[in-house]
Design a protein around this motif. Structure first.
Motif, PDB file in Angstrom:
ATOM      1  N   ARG A 178       0.899  -1.128   0.056  1.00 60.83           N
ATOM      2  CA  ARG A 178       0.133   0.107  -0.078  1.00 60.83           C
ATOM      3  C   ARG A 178       0.783   1.227  -0.143  1.00 60.83           C
ATOM      4  NH1 ARG A 178      -2.753  -3.385   3.825  1.00 60.83           N
ATOM      5  NH2 ARG A 178      -4.612  -4.278   3.089  1.00 60.83           N
TER       6      ARG A 178
ATOM      7  N   SER B 203      -6.160  -2.735  18.780  1.00 58.18           N
ATOM      8  CA  SER B 203      -5.848  -2.753  17.506  1.00 58.18           C
ATOM      9  C   SER B 203      -7.180  -3.524  16.771  1.00 58.18           C
ATOM     10  CB  SER B 203      -5.025  -3.769  17.223  1.00 58.18           C
ATOM     11  OG  SER B 203      -5.049  -5.016  17.500  1.00 58.18           O
ATOM     12  N   ARG B 204      -7.436  -3.232  15.733  1.00 57.04           N
ATOM     13  CA  ARG B 204      -8.770  -3.453  15.068  1.00 57.04           C
ATOM     14  C   ARG B 204      -8.612  -4.298  13.953  1.00 57.04           C
ATOM     15  NH1 ARG B 204     -12.350   0.837  15.463  1.00 57.04           N
ATOM     16  NH2 ARG B 204     -13.702  -0.289  14.539  1.00 57.04           N
ATOM     17  N   ARG B 205      -7.380  -4.371  13.276  1.00 58.27           N
ATOM     18  CA  ARG B 205      -7.419  -5.107  12.095  1.00 58.27           C
ATOM     19  C   ARG B 205      -5.979  -5.125  11.413  1.00 58.27           C
ATOM     20  NH1 ARG B 205     -10.258  -2.069   7.033  1.00 58.27           N
ATOM     21  NH2 ARG B 205     -12.204  -2.687   7.845  1.00 58.27           N
TER      22      ARG B 205
ATOM     23  N   PHE C 150      -3.269  -6.465  13.067  1.00 58.49           N
ATOM     24  CA  PHE C 150      -1.896  -6.861  14.018  1.00 58.49           C
ATOM     25  C   PHE C 150      -2.489  -7.623  15.158  1.00 58.49           C
ATOM     26  CE2 PHE C 150      -1.406  -2.535  12.137  1.00 58.49           C
ATOM     27  CZ  PHE C 150      -0.026  -2.546  11.855  1.00 58.49           C
TER      28      PHE C 150
ATOM     29  N   LEU D 271      -2.106  -1.129  20.479  1.00 55.79           N
ATOM     30  CA  LEU D 271      -1.301  -0.194  19.730  1.00 55.79           C
ATOM     31  C   LEU D 271      -1.493   1.019  20.620  1.00 55.79           C
ATOM     32  CD1 LEU D 271      -2.700  -1.159  16.262  1.00 55.79           C
ATOM     33  CD2 LEU D 271      -0.537  -1.842  17.077  1.00 55.79           C
TER      34      LEU D 271
ATOM     35  N   LYS E 190      -1.572   5.057  19.865  1.00 59.31           N
ATOM     36  CA  LYS E 190      -1.757   6.246  19.190  1.00 59.31           C
ATOM     37  C   LYS E 190      -1.992   7.474  19.698  1.00 59.31           C
ATOM     38  CE  LYS E 190      -3.932   2.596  16.108  1.00 59.31           C
ATOM     39  NZ  LYS E 190      -5.309   1.897  15.386  1.00 59.31           N
TER      40      LYS E 190
ATOM     41  N   GLY F   1      -7.719   5.459  12.113  1.00 58.67           N
ATOM     42  CA  GLY F   1      -6.536   4.677  13.001  1.00 58.67           C
ATOM     43  C   GLY F   1      -5.802   3.822  12.117  1.00 58.67           C
ATOM     44  N   THR F   2      -5.613   3.743  10.833  1.00 60.90           N
ATOM     45  CA  THR F   2      -4.996   2.818  10.215  1.00 60.90           C
ATOM     46  C   THR F   2      -3.607   3.419   9.378  1.00 60.90           C
ATOM     47  OG1 THR F   2      -6.277   3.636   8.055  1.00 60.90           O
ATOM     48  CG2 THR F   2      -7.029   1.591   9.276  1.00 60.90           C
ATOM     49  N   VAL F   3      -2.803   2.415   9.107  1.00 55.68           N
ATOM     50  CA  VAL F   3      -1.717   2.571   8.273  1.00 55.68           C
ATOM     51  C   VAL F   3      -1.752   1.811   7.053  1.00 55.68           C
ATOM     52  CG1 VAL F   3      -0.234   2.972  10.290  1.00 55.68           C
ATOM     53  CG2 VAL F   3      -0.191   0.717   9.461  1.00 55.68           C
ATOM     54  N   PRO F   4      -1.318   2.366   5.961  1.00 60.61           N
ATOM     55  CA  PRO F   4      -0.233   3.691   6.078  1.00 60.61           C
ATOM     56  C   PRO F   4      -0.841   4.862   6.200  1.00 60.61           C
ATOM     57  CG  PRO F   4      -0.750   2.986   3.745  1.00 60.61           C
ATOM     58  CD  PRO F   4      -1.445   1.837   4.554  1.00 60.61           C
TER      59      PRO F   4
ATOM     60  N   GLU G 268      -5.778   5.997   3.407  1.00 61.44           N
ATOM     61  CA  GLU G 268      -6.415   5.059   2.597  1.00 61.44           C
ATOM     62  C   GLU G 268      -5.305   5.271   1.435  1.00 61.44           C
ATOM     63  OE1 GLU G 268      -8.390   2.844   1.727  1.00 61.44           O
ATOM     64  OE2 GLU G 268      -9.538   3.020   3.959  1.00 61.44           O
ATOM     65  N   SER G 269      -4.632   4.124   1.055  1.00 60.70           N
ATOM     66  CA  SER G 269      -3.430   4.113   0.213  1.00 60.70           C
ATOM     67  C   SER G 269      -3.697   4.623  -1.197  1.00 60.70           C
ATOM     68  CB  SER G 269      -2.767   2.772   0.102  1.00 60.70           C
ATOM     69  OG  SER G 269      -3.958   1.927  -0.315  1.00 60.70           O
TER      70      SER G 269
ATOM     71  N   LEU H  94     -10.182  -0.774  -4.647  1.00 60.72           N
ATOM     72  CA  LEU H  94     -10.367  -0.914  -3.154  1.00 60.72           C
ATOM     73  C   LEU H  94     -11.128  -2.230  -2.836  1.00 60.72           C
ATOM     74  CD1 LEU H  94      -9.919   0.172  -0.246  1.00 60.72           C
ATOM     75  CD2 LEU H  94     -11.638   1.965  -0.973  1.00 60.72           C
TER      76      LEU H  94
ATOM     77  N   GLN I 249      -7.576  -8.135   1.793  1.00 63.24           N
ATOM     78  CA  GLN I 249      -7.144  -8.044   3.248  1.00 63.24           C
ATOM     79  C   GLN I 249      -7.644  -9.280   4.047  1.00 63.24           C
ATOM     80  OE1 GLN I 249      -8.468  -4.956   5.243  1.00 63.24           O
ATOM     81  NE2 GLN I 249      -6.451  -4.273   6.137  1.00 63.24           N
TER      82      GLN I 249
END
Ligand SMILES: N[C@@H](CCC(=O)N[C@@H](CS)C(=O)NCC(=O)O)C(=O)O
Length: 281
Positions: free
Chosen positions: A14, A66-68, A70, A75, A77, A88-91, A104-105, A155, A162
């Motif tokens: 991403r 954490s939600r998704r 990990f 986490l 934040k 709350g996501t990465v990237p 959102e990448s 997406l 994912q």
């Protein structure tokens, strides 16, 4: 100066969306992060940093569930991070001053294309790839919206990918998940095959960020090939089919070998079909 700062686990396809675009446009993006297992030990913030051992406690005010994606439950934040990144996501990307969060990448990819100065959008390198005169994001509102259409379709595919890969990695994928992934794969790849088979330089007509997003989302999906042991454990057949949708596969293979793409994808992330040694993750 970098046009964006991106915080993420690394490597991450991403993030590659932005780094490939930056390479093609000759702009700088700053990438900060660590390997996936180490990121729970970081403070998630514009000024992200590894935490001291003493800070990694449940009563740390930045501790969040954490939600998704990990396996670590906790986490860290900051409130500022969550104000900039409400999901709350990465990237997680930021403008150079850190005031604006971009998540959102695909949107981070758009930000790179938009942030490049006009002269960066009309280089010989981009012309050779068949990009429009306006750069990687098309010319005018209709071309840009058509490019967005590919990003949106991607997406949907990426979200299915994912959920499927996370379940597979945890050895918890079911036949139902596999069937759902197979359906999403067929729908997406047939659309890409149609677009790639029309003889243009890119999926949307000219070469654009639609092509970059496709390559990265499909590379992510191709991690399935690194999980043959998990597939076997779950009693599932691979969803990936090297023989179907030839134009889509040819487009992917042509682009991933270009230097700007290979700088990120060229380390065996995508396994060569002809390779006798299939990696088992
Ligand atoms: N569609 C998003 C996916 C981002 C995402 O879901 N990231 C997960 C890791 S794979 C995350 O940051 N999870 C944070 C959490 O669990 O709180 C994108 O393309 O950027």
């Amino acid at each position: 100066m970098a046009v964006l700062r991106i915080f993420s686990y690394l490597p991450n396809p991403r993030v590659w969306k932005a780094t490939i675009a930056a390479r093609l446009l000759g702009v700088e993006v700053e990438v900060v992060g660590d390997r996936p297992k180490a990121l729970p030990g970081w403070l998630w913030d514009f000024d992200a940093r590894p935490l001291e051992e003493a800070e990694k406690t449940p009563d740390n005010p930045h501790a969040r569930t954490s939600r998704r994606g990990f396996s670590a439950a906790m986490l860290y934040k900051t409130d500022a991070f969550l104000a900039a990144h409400p999901f709350g996501t990465v990237p997680a990307a930021f403008d150079p001053q850190g005031g604006t969060g971009i998540f959102e990448s695909n949107s981070i990819l758009r930000a790179v294309a938009r942030a490049a100065a006009p002269e960066r959008r009309q280089t010989e390198q981009l012309a050779a790839l068949g990009a429009a005169a306006g750069g990687l994001y098309g010319e005018g509102p209709y071309e840009a919206a058509r490019i967005d259409s590919f990003l949106d379709a991607g997406l949907v595919f990426a979200r299915e990918t994912q959920a499927y890969l996370l379940a597979l990695a945890a050895r918890k994928a079911t036949q139902e998940m596999s069937d759902r992934m197979r359906e999403a794969y067929a729908f997406y790849l047939e659309g890409i095959d149609n677009a790639a088979g029309r003889g243009g330089d890119g999926l949307a007509g000219p070469f654009s960020i639609a092509d970059i997003a496709f390559v990265c989302d499909f590379a992510q999906f191709r991690r399935e090939e690194h999980m043959l042991d998990r597939l076997e454990h779950c009693g599932l057949e691979p969803v990936y089919q090297p023989d179907g949708q030839p134009s889509a596969h040819a487009h992917f293979d042509r682009l991933r070998r270009l230097p700007a793409f290979a700088a990120d994808l060229g380390d065996g992330y995508v396994l060569e079909a002809e390779s006798p040694e299939r990696k088992r993750a």
